[in-house]
Structure formats: structure tokens, C-alpha cells
Design an enzyme around this catalytic site. Sequence first.
Site, PDB file in Angstrom:
ATOM      1  N   PRO A 297       0.821  -1.219   0.000  1.00 36.21           N
ATOM      2  CA  PRO A 297       0.000   0.000   0.000  1.00 36.21           C
ATOM      3  C   PRO A 297       0.850   1.263   0.000  1.00 36.21           C
ATOM      4  O   PRO A 297       1.922   1.295   0.598  1.00 36.21           O
ATOM      5  CB  PRO A 297      -0.794  -0.105   1.308  1.00 36.21           C
ATOM      6  N   TYR A 339      -4.064  14.448 -13.686  1.00 40.15           N
ATOM      7  CA  TYR A 339      -5.192  13.502 -13.713  1.00 40.15           C
ATOM      8  C   TYR A 339      -6.535  14.193 -13.498  1.00 40.15           C
ATOM      9  O   TYR A 339      -7.506  13.536 -13.147  1.00 40.15           O
ATOM     10  CB  TYR A 339      -5.057  12.429 -12.616  1.00 40.15           C
ATOM     11  N   CYS A 366       3.338  29.335 -15.354  1.00 37.07           N
ATOM     12  CA  CYS A 366       2.844  29.875 -16.613  1.00 37.07           C
ATOM     13  C   CYS A 366       2.272  28.785 -17.505  1.00 37.07           C
ATOM     14  O   CYS A 366       2.850  28.433 -18.536  1.00 37.07           O
ATOM     15  CB  CYS A 366       3.973  30.606 -17.311  1.00 37.07           C
ATOM     16  N   GLU A 367       1.145  28.231 -17.086  1.00 36.21           N
ATOM     17  CA  GLU A 367       0.436  27.206 -17.855  1.00 36.21           C
ATOM     18  C   GLU A 367      -1.015  27.291 -17.429  1.00 36.21           C
ATOM     19  O   GLU A 367      -1.295  27.392 -16.225  1.00 36.21           O
ATOM     20  CB  GLU A 367       0.898  25.791 -17.463  1.00 36.21           C
TER      21      GLU A 367
HETATM   22  N1  LLP Z   1       2.734  -1.424  -6.051  1.00 37.94           N
HETATM   23  C1  LLP Z   1       3.032  -1.101  -7.321  1.00 37.94           C
HETATM   24  C2  LLP Z   1       3.734  -2.070  -8.160  1.00 37.94           C
HETATM   25  C3  LLP Z   1       2.662   0.165  -7.827  1.00 37.94           C
HETATM   26  O1  LLP Z   1       2.949   0.477  -9.078  1.00 37.94           O
HETATM   27  C4  LLP Z   1       1.982   1.085  -6.992  1.00 37.94           C
HETATM   28  C5  LLP Z   1       1.593   2.404  -7.481  1.00 37.94           C
HETATM   29  C6  LLP Z   1       1.712   0.703  -5.667  1.00 37.94           C
HETATM   30  C7  LLP Z   1       2.095  -0.565  -5.233  1.00 37.94           C
HETATM   31  C8  LLP Z   1       1.025   1.608  -4.685  1.00 37.94           C
HETATM   32  O2  LLP Z   1      -0.257   1.940  -5.091  1.00 37.94           O
HETATM   33  P1  LLP Z   1      -1.197   2.788  -4.085  1.00 37.94           P
HETATM   34  O3  LLP Z   1      -1.456   1.931  -2.879  1.00 37.94           O
HETATM   35  O4  LLP Z   1      -0.471   4.019  -3.749  1.00 37.94           O
HETATM   36  O5  LLP Z   1      -2.407   3.047  -4.894  1.00 37.94           O
HETATM   37  N2  LLP Z   1       0.667   9.166  -9.270  1.00 37.94           N
HETATM   38  C9  LLP Z   1      -0.633   8.556  -9.252  1.00 37.94           C
HETATM   39  C10 LLP Z   1      -0.588   7.178  -8.630  1.00 37.94           C
HETATM   40  C11 LLP Z   1       0.374   6.243  -9.334  1.00 37.94           C
HETATM   41  C12 LLP Z   1       0.437   4.876  -8.710  1.00 37.94           C
HETATM   42  C13 LLP Z   1       1.563   4.073  -9.278  1.00 37.94           C
HETATM   43  N3  LLP Z   1       1.750   2.772  -8.696  1.00 37.94           N
HETATM   44  C14 LLP Z   1      -1.589   9.464  -8.490  1.00 37.94           C
HETATM   45  O6  LLP Z   1      -1.172  10.524  -8.047  1.00 37.94           O
HETATM   46  O7  LLP Z   1      -2.757   9.157  -8.386  1.00 37.94           O
END
Ligand code: LLP
Length: 438
Positions: A297, A339, A366-367
Site C-alpha cells: 500500500p 489527472y 505559466c500554464e
Molecule cells: N505497487 C506497485 C507495483 C505500484 O505500481 C503502486 C503504485 C503501488 C504498489 C502503490 O499503489 P497505491 O497503494 O499508492 O495506490 N501518481 C498517481 C498514482 C500512481 C500509482 C503508481 N503505482 C496518483 O497521483 O494518483
Amino acid sequence: ALPVRPRLLCHAMTSIELPGHPHIAYRHNELFVEDVRVSDLAQAHGTPLFVYSTASMREALAAYQRGFAGRKLHICYAMKANSSLAMLQFFARQGCGFDIVSGGELERVLAAGGDPAKVIFSGVGKTRAEMRQALQAGILCFNVESEAELEVLSEVATEAGQTAPVSIRVNPNVDPKTHPYISTGLKGNKFGVAHERTLATYQRAAALPGLRVVGIDFHIGSQITEATPYLDATDRLLDLVEAIEAAGIPIHHIDFGGGLGINYNGDTPPAADALWQQLLAKIDARGFGDRQFMIEPGRSLVGNAGLCVTEVLYLKPGEEKNFCIVDAAMNDLPRPAMYQAFHAIVPLQARTGMTAPLYDVVGPVCESGDWIGQDRSLAVQPGDRLAVLSAGAYCMSMSSNYNTRGRAAEILVDGASAHVIRTRETAQDTFRQEKLLP
Ligand code: LLP
């Protein structure tokens, strides 16, 4: 069970909690993180400023631990969500390992005092140098994402005279029903090995020198707000474990990835403990209940533990839009621009007796994509400070120096103490690596 939070919870009319943001509350109209008044932090350290609650992170972690009570569980914090050293140190002290995706992240873990033997390495593009680095550090497992990567890892490990522990990331082809950029477990995504190729890939892994099969994993996406995608992916994963073990390859651990969502804008993801009780019932029914489990997580451990304080610079009324121009921008808070993500925005000091027009809250970059919130009703004056909520995950770790803006400072609150965990970056810091021509 988790305490039920009504929309606004009042303690003797003096403390108003923000739903979904434990330990962030108004006391006498002033925003507090735990027992620290946020405006005092902004006064002392300037803005933009990230502030995190230790208690909130501890509770988020405890929800997972409750869900898995009595099981063999290893939690690998997905550090990409927030990789500031003190945050890593906090999770290391709680006994967590880390899910990393680069050699740089491994260096951060080591710098924070994390145990490399609790590290798993994910990602579709590990370089040979990163593989060598991780082998040398003695990580727990490589989460391999393709057949080609498996071959290279075998070569690298053999050359180094070492054995690489491997898990293969399965792409279960399950729709996580989230934003397409953060959906990862569908056939069309670059991640993992296709379900149909998985058994053959395990057979190859078992035959290659320098590799030792230890586990299996998936990660289907991020900001998942329903249990169904996890239930479906788990069924498909367990089918594979049965097939792989029937082929004589034992699977020591099962890793369910991360992805559990948080409440940004009235989202209602399952609580971590409730989700895992439901999943473990299925896993038990299929006879896998006593396995070694792992999870990765990220967002759900830190997202709602953090906020970003920003100061209102100017109000700019217009014919079509009113703009509230603040000193934080897309370089600090990239999620809205990337996003179209929603982050709640609240004042540090609630004003009364003032109209609250609709504003687009925008930064100085500036965007036109540099917005933090759209059509927000705010009673504000220049000089007021606002808190952008749900900013603990994927904000600082995704921040940039665009427009030569130094990265913000960060504070970790624990009760009545506030620790500076990152000082504000100066302009000199941002161009330190650069060289002028002779
Ligand atoms: N494990 C793997 C292999 C991952 O690629 C990720 C996130 C996680 C675990 C953790 O996922 P989480 O529990 O945080 O959902 N930048 C984007 C989110 C990108 C997530 C990438 N991978 C945002 O701001 O929403």
C-alpha cells in the site's frame, strides 16, 4: 471496527473534524493537525508547506494490521507515494518493508535506516545496474514484470555469483475502475505478465540459473474504491498458484499489491480491515489462508495524513471565472494537472460574515493547466492561508522544479511536536548540478 464519522463531528462545539481526514480538525475555527495549529507552522516555515500527521499514518497502518490479524503478513510501503526520508524512517520503525521501483529508491531506504532484506523491487524497466545494486544490498524479492526481464536478471545474478529471489507480476486483466493513467492490471497496460503466459514464465524461471522462485504478485491499479476488482484478481491469482504448484514450483508468498483508494471528494473506498476480512474469507475458502502474504500500500497509508498549506496572493475576478491565485502550483501539487484530480481546499482560519464566491484556485506557473481546484466556494482575502487536503501521497514525491520553483518544506507532526523533515529548497539548490560553458 473503525469509528463511524458523521459528516461533521463536533466535540463540545469546539472541534470540527474533517470527514476522511483523521487528526485534521478545526478547533475554535482554526485548523489543527493533531495538537499543532497549522497557521503557526506556516508562520514559522513559510508556504507552500506540507504538513503530515503521524497519528493518521499510524491508524492507516493499523487498519491493515487488524485486517490481517493472526496471519503471516509483510507490509511493503509503496514509497513512491511519499519517499521523504523521515516518512520512510517512520514506516521502517513500524516494522514495514518497502516496495521500490528504482535504485534511487533503494538508496533512500538505506539512507532512512530501512532493512534491505524487507525490500521488494517492482517496475517494468529495471536496468542491469539496478539489478546488481539490489542483489548486492540483499533485497527480499524482485517482482519481475516480463519474460525478457527474467532472462536479464538470470544473467546478472549468475555473473555476480548470486541467486535472485523472484516473484512474477501477473497481469490478471481485471478492470480496477479507476483513472486510466493509474489503472495497471488490464491487458492493454504495460505491467506484468499476461495471465495466459504466467505458468510458462514460472517454468522458465525455475529452469534458469541464478533465480529462485519465491512468490507471485499483482497490482491492478491505484485509487481503487471497490472490493470487486480485488476479489476478481485474487481468484485469478489463486488459480495460477494452483497451476504453478501443480507443475512442481512452490510459491512461498502471495503479494496483492497496493491500490486501495482514499476519500478525496466523497469517495467511499472500503476500509482496509473490512476489505481484507472479505478477501481473506475468499482466500481461506480456497485453502490458502496460512500462506505468507504481502501487500504494497502507498496512498492509503499517507494520502489523507497530509495537507499542503498555501497563501492567497491575489484575487482576480473575471467575466467567466474568478481566480484565487495562491503560492502553491502544479510543481508542488501535480495531480490536478496530470489527472484532473480533486483535492479539497479549506481555509486555515474559517471566516464568518463574508461572501464565498466561486474561484478557480490556481498557482503562479505559466500554464493554464496550473490549477489546484476549480469552482470552489471560498471566503478569502489576499494573505489568507488555505490547506489543500489529501496531499500526503503523490504530491511531494512527484513535485518538480518547473519555473525554477524550489520544492516546499515538510513538517511531520506527532502530538504537539512538529519536526521539520525537509527544509525549503532554494533557487541555488535547484541549479547546483548545472555547469556554465567555458
Ligand atoms: N505497487 C506497485 C507495483 C505500484 O505500481 C503502486 C503504485 C503501488 C504498489 C502503490 O499503489 P497505491 O497503494 O499508492 O495506490 N501518481 C498517481 C498514482 C500512481 C500509482 C503508481 N503505482 C496518483 O497521483 O494518483
